[in-house]
Design a protein around this motif. Sequence first.
Motif, mmCIF file in Angstrom:
data_model
loop_
_atom_site.group_PDB
_atom_site.id
_atom_site.type_symbol
_atom_site.label_atom_id
_atom_site.label_comp_id
_atom_site.label_asym_id
_atom_site.label_seq_id
_atom_site.Cartn_x
_atom_site.Cartn_y
_atom_site.Cartn_z
ATOM 1 N N SER A 49 -36.616 -44.714 -33.532
ATOM 2 C CA SER A 49 -35.540 -44.165 -32.701
ATOM 3 C C SER A 49 -34.200 -44.795 -33.074
ATOM 4 C CB SER A 49 -35.832 -44.418 -31.219
ATOM 5 O OG SER A 49 -35.900 -45.817 -30.965
ATOM 6 N N VAL A 50 -33.143 -44.021 -32.896
ATOM 7 C CA VAL A 50 -31.800 -44.487 -33.238
ATOM 8 C C VAL A 50 -30.807 -44.007 -32.189
ATOM 9 C CG1 VAL A 50 -32.262 -44.469 -35.732
ATOM 10 C CG2 VAL A 50 -31.240 -42.458 -34.642
ATOM 11 N N LEU A 57 -23.284 -33.099 -35.026
ATOM 12 C CA LEU A 57 -24.441 -33.876 -34.587
ATOM 13 C C LEU A 57 -25.755 -33.177 -34.934
ATOM 14 C CD1 LEU A 57 -25.599 -36.332 -33.173
ATOM 15 C CD2 LEU A 57 -25.277 -35.167 -30.975
ATOM 16 N N GLN A 58 -25.787 -31.858 -34.830
ATOM 17 C CA GLN A 58 -27.006 -31.125 -35.179
ATOM 18 C C GLN A 58 -27.356 -31.277 -36.652
ATOM 19 O OE1 GLN A 58 -24.702 -30.112 -33.183
ATOM 20 N NE2 GLN A 58 -25.570 -29.121 -31.378
ATOM 21 N N GLN A 59 -26.323 -31.298 -37.513
ATOM 22 C CA GLN A 59 -26.568 -31.491 -38.945
ATOM 23 C C GLN A 59 -27.116 -32.886 -39.221
ATOM 24 O OE1 GLN A 59 -26.275 -29.042 -41.234
ATOM 25 N NE2 GLN A 59 -25.744 -27.703 -39.522
ATOM 26 N N ILE A 60 -26.566 -33.893 -38.550
ATOM 27 C CA ILE A 60 -27.047 -35.266 -38.733
ATOM 28 C C ILE A 60 -28.471 -35.404 -38.202
ATOM 29 C CG2 ILE A 60 -26.652 -37.666 -38.058
ATOM 30 C CD1 ILE A 60 -23.646 -36.964 -37.891
ATOM 31 N N GLU A 61 -28.711 -34.816 -37.044
ATOM 32 C CA GLU A 61 -30.046 -34.907 -36.442
ATOM 33 C C GLU A 61 -31.097 -34.266 -37.343
ATOM 34 O OE1 GLU A 61 -31.856 -34.459 -31.989
ATOM 35 O OE2 GLU A 61 -30.469 -32.893 -32.661
ATOM 36 N N ALA A 62 -30.771 -33.132 -37.974
ATOM 37 C CA ALA A 62 -31.725 -32.466 -38.868
ATOM 38 C C ALA A 62 -32.072 -33.358 -40.062
ATOM 39 C CB ALA A 62 -31.146 -31.136 -39.340
ATOM 40 N N LEU A 63 -31.091 -34.082 -40.581
ATOM 41 C CA LEU A 63 -31.357 -34.992 -41.706
ATOM 42 C C LEU A 63 -32.246 -36.152 -41.275
ATOM 43 C CD1 LEU A 63 -27.787 -35.127 -43.313
ATOM 44 C CD2 LEU A 63 -29.797 -33.942 -44.209
ATOM 45 N N LEU A 64 -31.967 -36.724 -40.097
ATOM 46 C CA LEU A 64 -32.772 -37.849 -39.615
ATOM 47 C C LEU A 64 -34.198 -37.408 -39.296
ATOM 48 C CD1 LEU A 64 -30.179 -39.634 -37.285
ATOM 49 C CD2 LEU A 64 -30.834 -40.249 -39.614
ATOM 50 N N GLN A 65 -34.364 -36.179 -38.834
ATOM 51 C CA GLN A 65 -35.714 -35.681 -38.554
ATOM 52 C C GLN A 65 -36.558 -35.600 -39.824
ATOM 53 O OE1 GLN A 65 -34.931 -32.001 -36.493
ATOM 54 N NE2 GLN A 65 -34.836 -32.993 -34.474
ATOM 55 N N GLN A 66 -35.892 -35.351 -40.974
ATOM 56 C CA GLN A 66 -36.634 -35.338 -42.240
ATOM 57 C C GLN A 66 -37.210 -36.711 -42.573
ATOM 58 O OE1 GLN A 66 -34.848 -33.158 -45.598
ATOM 59 N NE2 GLN A 66 -33.296 -32.401 -44.164
ATOM 60 N N LEU A 67 -36.588 -37.755 -42.016
ATOM 61 C CA LEU A 67 -37.100 -39.118 -42.213
ATOM 62 C C LEU A 67 -38.019 -39.536 -41.073
ATOM 63 C CD1 LEU A 67 -33.870 -40.983 -43.406
ATOM 64 C CD2 LEU A 67 -35.440 -39.545 -44.710
ATOM 65 N N GLY A 68 -38.301 -38.624 -40.141
ATOM 66 C CA GLY A 68 -39.197 -38.932 -39.026
ATOM 67 C C GLY A 68 -38.541 -39.696 -37.900
ATOM 68 N N ARG A 121 -35.792 -39.962 -34.438
ATOM 69 C CA ARG A 121 -35.216 -39.175 -33.342
ATOM 70 C C ARG A 121 -34.067 -39.939 -32.699
ATOM 71 N NH1 ARG A 121 -36.755 -39.631 -27.872
ATOM 72 N NH2 ARG A 121 -38.148 -41.390 -27.362
ATOM 73 N N ILE A 122 -33.132 -39.179 -32.173
ATOM 74 C CA ILE A 122 -31.928 -39.756 -31.568
ATOM 75 C C ILE A 122 -32.139 -39.899 -30.064
ATOM 76 C CG2 ILE A 122 -29.472 -39.410 -31.113
ATOM 77 C CD1 ILE A 122 -29.334 -37.769 -33.699
ATOM 78 N N ILE A 123 -31.923 -41.106 -29.541
ATOM 79 C CA ILE A 123 -31.977 -41.324 -28.096
ATOM 80 C C ILE A 123 -30.655 -40.948 -27.455
ATOM 81 C CG2 ILE A 123 -32.176 -43.071 -26.284
ATOM 82 C CD1 ILE A 123 -34.200 -44.513 -27.961
ATOM 83 N N CYS A 124 -29.551 -41.461 -28.007
ATOM 84 C CA CYS A 124 -28.233 -41.205 -27.429
ATOM 85 C C CYS A 124 -27.200 -41.162 -28.545
ATOM 86 C CB CYS A 124 -27.876 -42.298 -26.419
ATOM 87 S SG CYS A 124 -26.320 -42.013 -25.536
ATOM 88 N N ALA A 125 -26.258 -40.244 -28.446
ATOM 89 C CA ALA A 125 -25.114 -40.188 -29.359
ATOM 90 C C ALA A 125 -23.857 -40.420 -28.528
ATOM 91 C CB ALA A 125 -25.047 -38.834 -30.066
ATOM 92 N N PHE A 126 -23.152 -41.486 -28.834
ATOM 93 C CA PHE A 126 -21.943 -41.840 -28.068
ATOM 94 C C PHE A 126 -20.702 -41.237 -28.731
ATOM 95 C CE2 PHE A 126 -24.990 -45.149 -27.063
ATOM 96 C CZ PHE A 126 -24.821 -45.336 -25.703
ATOM 97 N N SER A 127 -20.063 -40.250 -28.050
ATOM 98 C CA SER A 127 -20.503 -39.712 -26.777
ATOM 99 C C SER A 127 -20.690 -38.198 -26.865
ATOM 100 C CB SER A 127 -19.476 -40.048 -25.704
ATOM 101 O OG SER A 127 -18.196 -39.561 -26.097
ATOM 102 N N GLY A 128 -21.115 -37.738 -28.065
ATOM 103 C CA GLY A 128 -21.353 -36.308 -28.217
ATOM 104 C C GLY A 128 -22.562 -35.817 -27.462
ATOM 105 N N ARG A 129 -23.523 -36.734 -27.183
ATOM 106 C CA ARG A 129 -24.697 -36.392 -26.382
ATOM 107 C C ARG A 129 -25.069 -37.621 -25.586
ATOM 108 N NH1 ARG A 129 -29.718 -34.733 -29.731
ATOM 109 N NH2 ARG A 129 -28.296 -33.124 -30.525
ATOM 110 N N ALA A 130 -24.221 -37.928 -24.589
ATOM 111 C CA ALA A 130 -24.345 -39.198 -23.869
ATOM 112 C C ALA A 130 -24.351 -38.949 -22.369
ATOM 113 C CB ALA A 130 -23.212 -40.143 -24.251
ATOM 114 N N ARG A 151 -34.277 -48.586 -31.811
ATOM 115 C CA ARG A 151 -34.550 -49.618 -32.801
ATOM 116 C C ARG A 151 -33.333 -49.910 -33.669
ATOM 117 N NH1 ARG A 151 -38.955 -49.644 -37.670
ATOM 118 N NH2 ARG A 151 -38.608 -51.812 -38.278
ATOM 119 N N LEU A 152 -32.444 -48.925 -33.827
ATOM 120 C CA LEU A 152 -31.273 -49.102 -34.693
ATOM 121 C C LEU A 152 -30.092 -48.326 -34.134
ATOM 122 C CD1 LEU A 152 -30.042 -50.047 -37.460
ATOM 123 C CD2 LEU A 152 -30.802 -47.835 -38.377
ATOM 124 N N ASN A 153 -28.917 -48.928 -34.194
ATOM 125 C CA ASN A 153 -27.661 -48.226 -33.906
ATOM 126 C C ASN A 153 -26.994 -47.845 -35.222
ATOM 127 O OD1 ASN A 153 -27.651 -48.245 -31.077
ATOM 128 N ND2 ASN A 153 -26.811 -50.316 -30.988
#
Length: 630
Positions: free
Chosen positions: A195-196, A208-219, A221-230, A242-244
């Motif tokens: 989680s990130v 944010l959707q483009q970034i999330e799609a790339l991270l999903q390819q690495l397995g 998931r995003i918990i919180c995006a400050f502050s686009g999805r916060a 686990r990582l910011n």
Amino acid sequence: MALPIEALQVEALPVLPGRRGHLVIKTGGVPAIPECGSATIPGLLSERSCVFYGARWMLAAIPDVIHLVHGPAGCAYYGGTVRRKNYRVYSSMMEERDIVFGGGSRLYAAILEAVRREPAAKAVLIYATCAAGLIGEDLDAICGNASAATGLQVVPVNSPGFRGCSQAAGHDLAASVLLRHFIGAGGGQSTIPNSVNILGEFDVQGDLQQIEALLQQLGLRIICAFSGRASTTAMAGAHRARLNIVHCRRTGQFLADGMQERFGTPHLKASFFGLEETAASLRAIGRFFGTDEAVVETAVETGCSEARRLAEPFLKRLRGKRVALFFGASRMGSMSKAFRDLGMNLVMIGSQFGCRVDYEDAGHKVAEGTMILDDAPEQELEIFLHQRRPDLLCGGTKEKYMAHKMGVPFMVFPQEGSPFAGFRGFVNLAREAAGLVSAPVWRLARSEDAGRQTRGHSGRGMETPRVSQGNAPPAGESSPLNLPDGISSKNGEGKMEAEAKTEHRPTRVAVASNDGLTVDRHFGNAEQFLVFDLTGDGVRLSEIRTPAAGDGCAETADEDGPTGAHKGGIEDRMRLLSDCEAAICIRAGHCAQERLGEYGLQLIEACGGLPDALRSFYASSGKEKESDER
């Protein structure tokens, strides 16, 4: 090594004495770091915003809280639009009476009314602006009473505009509010695997959707995006990531440092703008999580190859084009790499409120000779656009209309249309940049700018070039050009008096220029020639000569041998300039070069600013030495 711009032998921007260190040029391969982090010189039209707006930039997108501005109605109106998106904002609407007697009761009543209107709200944010700050409103006490009455968190955001020298102070203030009141409020200490959090990402046009799609390819998931999805719920559990991932250093680093100190969450700086930066970020994130290298490389190679294939038609139109960037702060570095991926040449980068870390990062990513500006006022940006004429300026909304009036294509960033993040975002960036640069309207706009620009650039303690009225200065008047020593600018009457006092004939030079600012035409297709008289005493525009209609010659017409019509056109232009000693143009064909010699005209091929062309001719012709001897 970074040298002040005045010390370099380049087209220098005139600056006030107090701003000299804020303009540097990268040289010697070492990042150029201008003076930064200081207050704007009083009286200058800065592109900065206030502390209140910096706090709004960070907090406006939080969806499930009430945003109430304690100040005059104008402050709420100003803070209602952030990144060109309108948000619901309440206001206490302070008036003169409240300034005198205090606005506490008005604020308390406004909080209760807002909560009644939005019963689903999870909290209330109270922004104190300059008026409330100046009278010393006891915001903590009022918020405490309102919290007891409503049963909600009522959080003060003490953000009067004078609390800092730019919106950067508001970013840090807002981050401290989130750390103190929202992040980690949900309890629980166990880390959620894979989680990130994304810090400094505001989901502009779907980034944010483009970034999330790339991270999903690495397995991941995003918990919180400050502050686009916060939301308040997402922030309450953000400490378990686990990582910011810090996407924007200016708006995310304060949060990252605070969460690492309080919760032990590590952080990693990344950028998803441009192919090279996106690929490097995915690899770094993959290494942190121990993701299979084959999975990461597949995602990178597939994304890069597809993006290059789709962007190729646009890249062909962008290669070699000149671009200037003027952002808020830390996007300078990442977007510099993105535009270099497009094949464009950076001629200037700058920011409104960048710090040394921002400029050091950006300095590593730009080429030798790139100009770097800190907190440039509108006047300096105008002069830069006149002197360097970039093919594209990319920046915030404040610079948009200035660039348009001067005939320079402008790209708004944060963008207004489609996402720019990730591999797909790179294709969108290329498409938009190519469309702006190649739009035919800009050729017309630049011509109109040269024909209608009447405003000069002057200021106390500054030596500045002026812009002529019409395609060039009126005939008979002095040229307003920034000329070298030995060519001073005098009015026509003074010039005639100077000529009357000397027996030396002035040197007459013709310049192929349509905009009156640059050498911008071939000899055979120039619509006009500006004829200047040069002496050691001054420079004067004698007249503007226009070739007869229909005698223009294609620039490649003489490659297969001159036609009769082509010869006739060249002859007409020779006769038009028969009293000149030299003709300056971008290029002249073989036939034109031969005929110029027969007429005793010296041909000089040059490009760039008209003042430089005259300066170079005057210095190389030996006239300057003759003038000194006289």
